[in-house]
Design a protein around this motif. Structure first.
Motif, PDB file in Angstrom:
ATOM      1  N   LEU A   1       0.829  -1.199   0.000  1.00 33.19           N
ATOM      2  CA  LEU A   1       0.000   0.000   0.000  1.00 33.19           C
ATOM      3  C   LEU A   1       0.862   1.247   0.000  1.00 33.19           C
ATOM      4  N   LEU A   2       1.961   1.247   0.747  1.00 30.44           N
ATOM      5  CA  LEU A   2       2.863   2.393   0.746  1.00 30.44           C
ATOM      6  C   LEU A   2       3.466   2.604  -0.643  1.00 30.44           C
ATOM      7  N   ASP A   3       3.821   1.518  -1.322  1.00 28.80           N
ATOM      8  CA  ASP A   3       4.330   1.636  -2.689  1.00 28.80           C
ATOM      9  C   ASP A   3       3.306   2.311  -3.589  1.00 28.80           C
ATOM     10  N   LEU A   4       2.035   1.938  -3.443  1.00 31.24           N
ATOM     11  CA  LEU A   4       0.985   2.560  -4.244  1.00 31.24           C
ATOM     12  C   LEU A   4       0.864   4.049  -3.929  1.00 31.24           C
ATOM     13  N   LEU A   5       0.946   4.409  -2.658  1.00 30.68           N
ATOM     14  CA  LEU A   5       0.841   5.810  -2.270  1.00 30.68           C
ATOM     15  C   LEU A   5       2.026   6.624  -2.784  1.00 30.68           C
ATOM     16  N   LEU A   6       3.210   6.041  -2.747  1.00 31.03           N
ATOM     17  CA  LEU A   6       4.383   6.728  -3.288  1.00 31.03           C
ATOM     18  C   LEU A   6       4.211   6.985  -4.784  1.00 31.03           C
ATOM     19  N   ARG A   7       3.713   5.982  -5.491  1.00 33.02           N
ATOM     20  CA  ARG A   7       3.527   6.125  -6.934  1.00 33.02           C
ATOM     21  C   ARG A   7       2.395   7.103  -7.250  1.00 33.02           C
ATOM     22  N   HIS A   8       1.345   7.073  -6.429  1.00 33.19           N
ATOM     23  CA  HIS A   8       0.153   7.871  -6.705  1.00 33.19           C
ATOM     24  C   HIS A   8       0.343   9.346  -6.354  1.00 33.19           C
ATOM     25  N   ASN A   9       1.127   9.649  -5.324  1.00 31.06           N
ATOM     26  CA  ASN A   9       1.232  11.018  -4.811  1.00 31.06           C
ATOM     27  C   ASN A   9       2.504  11.738  -5.227  1.00 31.06           C
ATOM     28  N   SER A  10       3.391  11.081  -5.953  1.00 31.67           N
ATOM     29  CA  SER A  10       4.677  11.692  -6.289  1.00 31.67           C
ATOM     30  C   SER A  10       4.835  11.773  -7.797  1.00 31.67           C
ATOM     31  N   ALA A  11       4.975  12.979  -8.303  1.00 33.03           N
ATOM     32  CA  ALA A  11       5.149  13.157  -9.752  1.00 33.03           C
ATOM     33  C   ALA A  11       6.434  12.515 -10.247  1.00 33.03           C
ATOM     34  N   ASN A  12       7.460  12.468  -9.393  1.00 28.97           N
ATOM     35  CA  ASN A  12       8.759  11.945  -9.821  1.00 28.97           C
ATOM     36  C   ASN A  12       8.779  10.429  -9.950  1.00 28.97           C
ATOM     37  N   HIS A  13       7.707   9.740  -9.532  1.00 33.06           N
ATOM     38  CA  HIS A  13       7.670   8.280  -9.637  1.00 33.06           C
ATOM     39  C   HIS A  13       6.596   7.775 -10.593  1.00 33.06           C
ATOM     40  N   LYS A  14       5.943   8.697 -11.304  1.00 27.42           N
ATOM     41  CA  LYS A  14       4.937   8.267 -12.269  1.00 27.42           C
ATOM     42  C   LYS A  14       5.593   7.512 -13.429  1.00 27.42           C
ATOM     43  N   ARG A  15       4.832   6.611 -14.031  1.00 24.56           N
ATOM     44  CA  ARG A  15       5.340   5.884 -15.191  1.00 24.56           C
ATOM     45  C   ARG A  15       5.483   6.834 -16.379  1.00 24.56           C
ATOM     46  N   GLU A  16       6.603   6.721 -17.097  1.00 26.75           N
ATOM     47  CA  GLU A  16       6.847   7.504 -18.306  1.00 26.75           C
ATOM     48  C   GLU A  16       6.681   9.010 -18.058  1.00 26.75           C
ATOM     49  N   THR A  17       7.216   9.505 -16.959  1.00 31.18           N
ATOM     50  CA  THR A  17       7.078  10.918 -16.608  1.00 31.18           C
ATOM     51  C   THR A  17       8.319  11.700 -17.000  1.00 31.18           C
ATOM     52  N   ILE A  18       8.149  13.009 -17.213  1.00 26.83           N
ATOM     53  CA  ILE A  18       9.302  13.891 -17.395  1.00 26.83           C
ATOM     54  C   ILE A  18       9.636  14.603 -16.083  1.00 26.83           C
ATOM     55  N   SER A  19       8.894  14.291 -15.016  1.00 27.17           N
ATOM     56  CA  SER A  19       9.130  14.897 -13.700  1.00 27.17           C
ATOM     57  C   SER A  19      10.002  14.022 -12.811  1.00 27.17           C
ATOM     58  N   PHE A  20      10.707  13.052 -13.397  1.00 24.18           N
ATOM     59  CA  PHE A  20      11.515  12.138 -12.597  1.00 24.18           C
ATOM     60  C   PHE A  20      12.594  12.908 -11.838  1.00 24.18           C
ATOM     61  N   SER A  21      13.030  12.350 -10.714  1.00 26.82           N
ATOM     62  CA  SER A  21      14.069  12.976  -9.901  1.00 26.82           C
ATOM     63  C   SER A  21      15.378  13.035 -10.681  1.00 26.82           C
ATOM     64  N   LYS A  22      16.074  14.134 -10.522  1.00 25.58           N
ATOM     65  CA  LYS A  22      17.370  14.273 -11.196  1.00 25.58           C
ATOM     66  C   LYS A  22      18.521  13.823 -10.301  1.00 25.58           C
ATOM     67  N   THR A  23      18.304  13.748  -8.992  1.00 25.31           N
ATOM     68  CA  THR A  23      19.333  13.269  -8.066  1.00 25.31           C
ATOM     69  C   THR A  23      18.723  12.265  -7.105  1.00 25.31           C
ATOM     70  N   HIS A  24      19.544  11.389  -6.591  1.00 31.56           N
ATOM     71  CA  HIS A  24      19.089  10.433  -5.588  1.00 31.56           C
ATOM     72  C   HIS A  24      18.684  11.146  -4.304  1.00 31.56           C
ATOM     73  N   GLN A  25      19.379  12.235  -3.985  1.00 32.66           N
ATOM     74  CA  GLN A  25      19.050  12.996  -2.776  1.00 32.66           C
ATOM     75  C   GLN A  25      17.624  13.530  -2.853  1.00 32.66           C
ATOM     76  N   SER A  26      17.248  14.053  -4.002  1.00 32.31           N
ATOM     77  CA  SER A  26      15.893  14.581  -4.173  1.00 32.31           C
ATOM     78  C   SER A  26      14.852  13.484  -4.029  1.00 32.31           C
TER      79      SER A  26
END
Length: 365
Positions: free
Chosen positions: A256-281
């Motif tokens: 469920l936490l994995d789903l919430l991370l994917r659902h609420n974070s633009a940087n983890h969406k599938r095929e997104t251009i909002s992906f994180s640029k650094t691991h720290q972010s």
């Protein structure tokens, strides 16, 4: 000067080198004038420590210290949890995307302090469900795991760590050559990093030597990680990944936490251009979701049941974002473990970005 600002009294000396930073018993201070600024409140009182002689203001104890747009901090928190990207938020706030990026970084580091300051005290009295949320930063040649430890009964997220991985899975010949070139230039991730970080995850989630139960899937790195924790008594319960991911699955809290991370974070969406640029972010954005999940979001949207923090006895009511970001937390007073201190100081490297910005300002925490 408004009444609230005028009546403000500093609770302790904010300078880490002062002996009254950790224990304000017997501390004395005097008022030291004021300064003005463009945003509200416009007049900010200043103070001076009678012992170390350092000067500071009421803003020193606020999470909006040094910010030119302090009113954006709370709205940015909400937007980041609403799956908005930095440029989308900046367009609405009428500011530059780097302003949003800087405040997101501050929120993530504040979240790390808040999570440790208000973590459950004493031994963990429920099984811990662990798993790795897979994403990437900079490019898909630099995947990562956000390792999560979640309470099986409370759904409280006890800890989060990050592991840099090597790209795996099906690749074309050109992609394999590209990976080899990048690894020759920037180095290959440590093949034992995952088991080391999983062991550290459990140490952060359940410090001490008491017996605990760990639930996980059949990832081969997990038994090796648990062997690193010997002689601590640990019961390891495995569930095959092919099992249906329903509420009856023993791994449901972390799924469920994995789903919430994917659902609420633009940087983890599938095929997104909002992906994180650094691991720290990626880690800082994950800490924001962790704070929201533990202290703000109900256990169940349909049936309530209090927040996970209420279920572990750490809070007596849900918190709001405004309450979470109201006061600044100081790392010396919180006492972060070594791993969390490294995260807080922004020392997670991204192999393709050798000059990642770190937090080295002494007076900025």
């Amino acid at each position: 000067m408004d009444t609230a600002t005028l009546s403000f009294k500093p609770p302790f000396c904010p300078r880490p080198g002062c002996r009254f930073h950790l224990d304000p018993q017997g501390w004395r201070w005097v008022r030291y004038g004021f300064y003005t600024r463009q945003c509200l409140p416009r007049t900010i009182p200043r103070f001076r420590c009678r012992h170390c002689g350092s000067t500071f203001s009421s803003q020193t104890f606020s999470t909006t210290y040094y910010l030119k747009r302090p009113t954006l901090l709370e709205p940015i928190f909400y937007r980041l949890l609403s799956c908005a990207g930095y440029r989308q938020i900046a367009r609405e706030a009428r500011c530059h995307p780097t302003t949003v990026m800087g405040q997101a970084t501050r929120l993530g580091r504040h979240a790390l302090l808040f999570l440790h300051e208000y973590r459950p005290r004493g031994p963990v009295r429920e099984p811990l469900v662990i798993d790795g949320f897979e994403s990437f930063a900079y490019s898909q040649y630099h995947p990562l795991h956000l390792n999560c430890a979640v309470g099986a009964e409370s759904h409280f997220v006890y800890a989060l760590t990050l592991t840099a991985l090597r790209r795996k899975g099906r690749m074309t010949a050109a992609q394999k050559r590209r990976r080899a070139i990048l690894e020759a230039r920037y180095g290959r991730p440590d093949p034992k990093a995952l088991e080391c970080d999983i062991a550290e995850l459990i140490r952060l989630a359940a410090p001490g030597d008491d017996a605990i139960t760990i639930r996980s899937d059949e990832h081969p790195a997990y038994p090796r990680a648990l062997r690193r924790l010997k002689p601590r008594p640990i019961r390891h319960e495995c569930t095959p990944s092919v099992e249906a991911r329903t509420a009856r699955n023993p791994l449901f809290p972390v799924n469920l936490l994995d789903l919430l991370l994917r659902h609420n974070s633009a940087n983890h969406k599938r095929e997104t251009i909002s992906f994180s640029k650094t691991h720290q972010s990626a880690l800082e954005r994950g800490a924001l979701v962790q704070v929201w999940r533990n202290f703000v979001k109900p256990f169940s949207e349909n049936h309530g049941g209090g927040t996970p923090a209420m279920r572990v006895g750490r809070m007596d009511r849900p918190l709001t974002i405004r309450e979470i970001v109201r006061w600044r937390l100081f790392p010396a007073r919180v006492g972060l473990p070594k791993t969390l201190a490294r995260y807080y100081q922004r020392q997670i490297p991204t192999r393709r970005i050798p000059l990642t910005r770190r937090c080295e300002l002494k007076l900025a925490g």
